[in-house]
Design an enzyme around this catalytic site. Structure first.
Site, PDB file in Angstrom:
ATOM      1  N   ASP A  87       0.818  -1.224   0.000  1.00 39.31           N
ATOM      2  CA  ASP A  87       0.000   0.000   0.000  1.00 39.31           C
ATOM      3  C   ASP A  87       0.846   1.266   0.000  1.00 39.31           C
ATOM      4  O   ASP A  87       0.388   2.334  -0.387  1.00 39.31           O
ATOM      5  CB  ASP A  87      -0.884   0.041   1.260  1.00 39.31           C
ATOM      6  N   GLY A 142     -11.518   3.588   5.347  1.00 40.22           N
ATOM      7  CA  GLY A 142     -10.307   4.392   5.449  1.00 40.22           C
ATOM      8  C   GLY A 142     -10.384   5.427   4.342  1.00 40.22           C
ATOM      9  O   GLY A 142     -10.970   5.162   3.294  1.00 40.22           O
ATOM     10  N   ASN A 182     -19.916   6.059  -4.678  1.00 42.86           N
ATOM     11  CA  ASN A 182     -21.375   5.908  -4.560  1.00 42.86           C
ATOM     12  C   ASN A 182     -22.142   7.107  -4.034  1.00 42.86           C
ATOM     13  O   ASN A 182     -23.349   7.178  -4.215  1.00 42.86           O
ATOM     14  CB  ASN A 182     -21.691   4.701  -3.661  1.00 42.86           C
ATOM     15  N   GLU A 218      -8.512  -2.585  -6.499  1.00 44.52           N
ATOM     16  CA  GLU A 218      -7.242  -2.916  -5.862  1.00 44.52           C
ATOM     17  C   GLU A 218      -6.825  -4.365  -6.118  1.00 44.52           C
ATOM     18  O   GLU A 218      -5.657  -4.636  -6.376  1.00 44.52           O
ATOM     19  CB  GLU A 218      -7.339  -2.640  -4.359  1.00 44.52           C
TER      20      GLU A 218
HETATM   21  P1  ADP Z   1     -13.123  -0.141   2.728  1.00 44.05           P
HETATM   22  O1  ADP Z   1     -12.339   1.114   2.975  1.00 44.05           O
HETATM   23  O2  ADP Z   1     -13.333  -0.963   3.982  1.00 44.05           O
HETATM   24  O3  ADP Z   1     -12.681  -0.927   1.523  1.00 44.05           O
HETATM   25  P2  ADP Z   1     -15.326   0.770   1.084  1.00 44.05           P
HETATM   26  O4  ADP Z   1     -14.403   1.382   0.094  1.00 44.05           O
HETATM   27  O5  ADP Z   1     -16.183  -0.352   0.656  1.00 44.05           O
HETATM   28  O6  ADP Z   1     -14.593   0.361   2.425  1.00 44.05           O
HETATM   29  O7  ADP Z   1     -16.271   1.945   1.633  1.00 44.05           O
HETATM   30  C1  ADP Z   1     -17.181   1.735   2.637  1.00 44.05           C
HETATM   31  C2  ADP Z   1     -17.951   3.029   2.860  1.00 44.05           C
HETATM   32  O8  ADP Z   1     -18.644   3.378   1.657  1.00 44.05           O
HETATM   33  C3  ADP Z   1     -18.990   2.947   3.966  1.00 44.05           C
HETATM   34  O9  ADP Z   1     -18.950   4.122   4.772  1.00 44.05           O
HETATM   35  C4  ADP Z   1     -20.289   2.891   3.182  1.00 44.05           C
HETATM   36  O10 ADP Z   1     -21.373   3.416   3.887  1.00 44.05           O
HETATM   37  C5  ADP Z   1     -19.951   3.786   2.017  1.00 44.05           C
HETATM   38  N1  ADP Z   1     -20.920   3.633   0.917  1.00 44.05           N
HETATM   39  C6  ADP Z   1     -21.112   2.564   0.112  1.00 44.05           C
HETATM   40  N2  ADP Z   1     -22.166   2.797  -0.722  1.00 44.05           N
HETATM   41  C7  ADP Z   1     -22.648   4.028  -0.426  1.00 44.05           C
HETATM   42  C8  ADP Z   1     -23.712   4.837  -0.929  1.00 44.05           C
HETATM   43  N3  ADP Z   1     -24.502   4.425  -1.910  1.00 44.05           N
HETATM   44  N4  ADP Z   1     -23.879   6.055  -0.371  1.00 44.05           N
HETATM   45  C9  ADP Z   1     -23.080   6.498   0.619  1.00 44.05           C
HETATM   46  N5  ADP Z   1     -22.059   5.787   1.136  1.00 44.05           N
HETATM   47  C10 ADP Z   1     -21.845   4.572   0.617  1.00 44.05           C
END
Ligand code: ADP
Length: 366
Positions: free
Chosen positions: A140, A201, A319, A346
């Site tokens: 990373d 993160g 998203n 990733e």
């Molecule tokens: P990680 O860092 O663990 O890989 P992700 O990249 O999957 O996590 O991101 C997780 C975050 O993305 C969470 O806070 C989740 O609520 C947010 N998230 C996913 N879909 C949506 C959405 N449609 N609207 C707002 N937040 C979202």
């Protein structure tokens, strides 16, 4: 099964995620073990089953059993490729895991005590089951090897006992994949690109002509933006007080697991949950997230000498139009610039790194 498949393993503390790719880097299967140490589950493709996963060793064993059940044996693979959080100052590119490289990853355990031990455990478990199978690691930290010293160093004295206390930066695999994907999406790579990886993160990266020149995370993934449960930027003086008041262990738990969006909202670390809530504290947590993303973006923009485009990635970045628009509004003083959304890839990037290393080794042998 042809021996061209690459299994990517992302071994964390509470979950182990794996994805299998064919030689064209098409994803074939995902197997994940979640809830390690608590209510465990194993997910194969779209099917989730409860599983007793008291520790990481049990989770790895459950994953290998699930793969075998799908007709995939480790020894039939071309390679296993690991996500490794910390490569320190020496591991600045993806590497084939030799005894020397394994040792170098182990040497980085003090830098990433919550992460590197889990990666090593997975590397050792694969080696025990399939000693001849090539293993690779993507770090990373590696994408940030190009950060200049002035951005990398803390203003600490140059003493041997303080070696290694510098900004490393993380989410490098995500940024490397973004630098590859964006030109395919829009036909060009903007010269001064502000990349925003916003997930549980979260970090920003100033990417100048394809290379990282600054990033918001530092010595550890704790600094920079307000995150799901991590505090982000905080005065070292406040940390000193906390250690005196709560002790080291409780301070670590507070700053890593109880702060950020969860701490501010008192509700959840999950942005979706906060967006759906009408609690004022949830609204404040969202505002804090966006405000500090935009403020720290100013620092990244200064490091690049301006801004040509912004790219969002990660669960929130991909998203949530609301969060993207809020951050972009707070950057409107920069004038007009395009913004893009890029899917975080990733695992594919880690498989690609491994394929590149193996192909190079093969060419050398031919
Ligand atoms: P990680 O860092 O663990 O890989 P992700 O990249 O999957 O996590 O991101 C997780 C975050 O993305 C969470 O806070 C989740 O609520 C947010 N998230 C996913 N879909 C949506 C959405 N449609 N609207 C707002 N937040 C979202």
């Amino acid at each position: 099964m042809p021996a061209r498949h690459i299994l990517v393993i992302n071994a964390g503390s509470s979950s182990i995620k794996t994805a299998l790719f064919d030689d064209d880097l098409t994803e074939i299967l995902r197997v994940e073990a979640t809830g390690i140490g608590g209510t465990g589950a194993v997910k194969i493709g779209a099917t989730t089953d409860p599983a007793d996963l008291p520790n990481n060793a049990a989770a790895l064993a459950a994953i290998f059993a699930a793969l075998t059940q799908q007709g995939i044996s480790l020894s039939s693979l071309r390679a296993v490729a690991h996500r490794v959080v910390h490569g320190g100052a020496t591991l600045t590119a993806a590497r084939r895991i030799t005894p020397k490289i394994r040792q170098a990853i182990a040497d980085c355990v003090p830098l990433a005590p919550l992460h590197n031990p889990h990666h090593l455990a997975a590397i050792d478990a694969v080696a025990a089951l399939a000693p001849e199978l090539p293993q690779c690691a993507s770090f990373d930290t590696a994408f940030h090897a190009t950060i200049p010293d002035v951005a990398r160093r803390y203003a600490l004295p140059d003493r041997p006992d303080l070696q290694g206390l510098q900004r490393y930066g993380f989410h490098g695999t995500s940024y490397a994949s973004l630098v590859r994907a964006l030109p395919r999406q829009i036909g060009t790579l903007p010269k001064r690109l502000l990349a925003c990886h916003l997930g549980n993160g979260a970090s920003l990266c100033a990417i100048l002509e394809g290379q990282s020149v600054a990033t918001t995370m530092g010595y550890s993934p704790l600094s920079g933006l307000t995150m799901g449960t991590r505090v982000g930027e905080i005065d070292a003086g406040a940390v000193l007080r906390l250690v005196g008041q709560l002790g080291l262990d409780e301070t670590e738990t507070l700053l890593h697991h109880q702060s950020g969006l969860l701490g501010l909202s008192g509700l959840s670390s999950d942005m979706r949950t906060l967006e759906q809530s009408d609690s004022p504290k949830a609204a404040f947590a969202i505002d804090h997230f966006c405000y500090w993303a935009a403020r720290q973006a100013g620092s990244m923009i200064a490091a690049m000498g301006g801004l040509d485009a912004v790219a969002f990635t990660g669960g929130i970045g991909e998203n949530s139009a609301r969060i993207r628009n809020d951050i972009l509004d707070k950057l409107s003083w920069m004038g007009n610039f395009p913004s893009y959304t890029v899917e975080a890839q990733e695992e594919i990037q880690i498989a690609r790194d491994a394929r590149t290393l193996l192909n190079a080794d093969q060419r050398e042998q031919e």
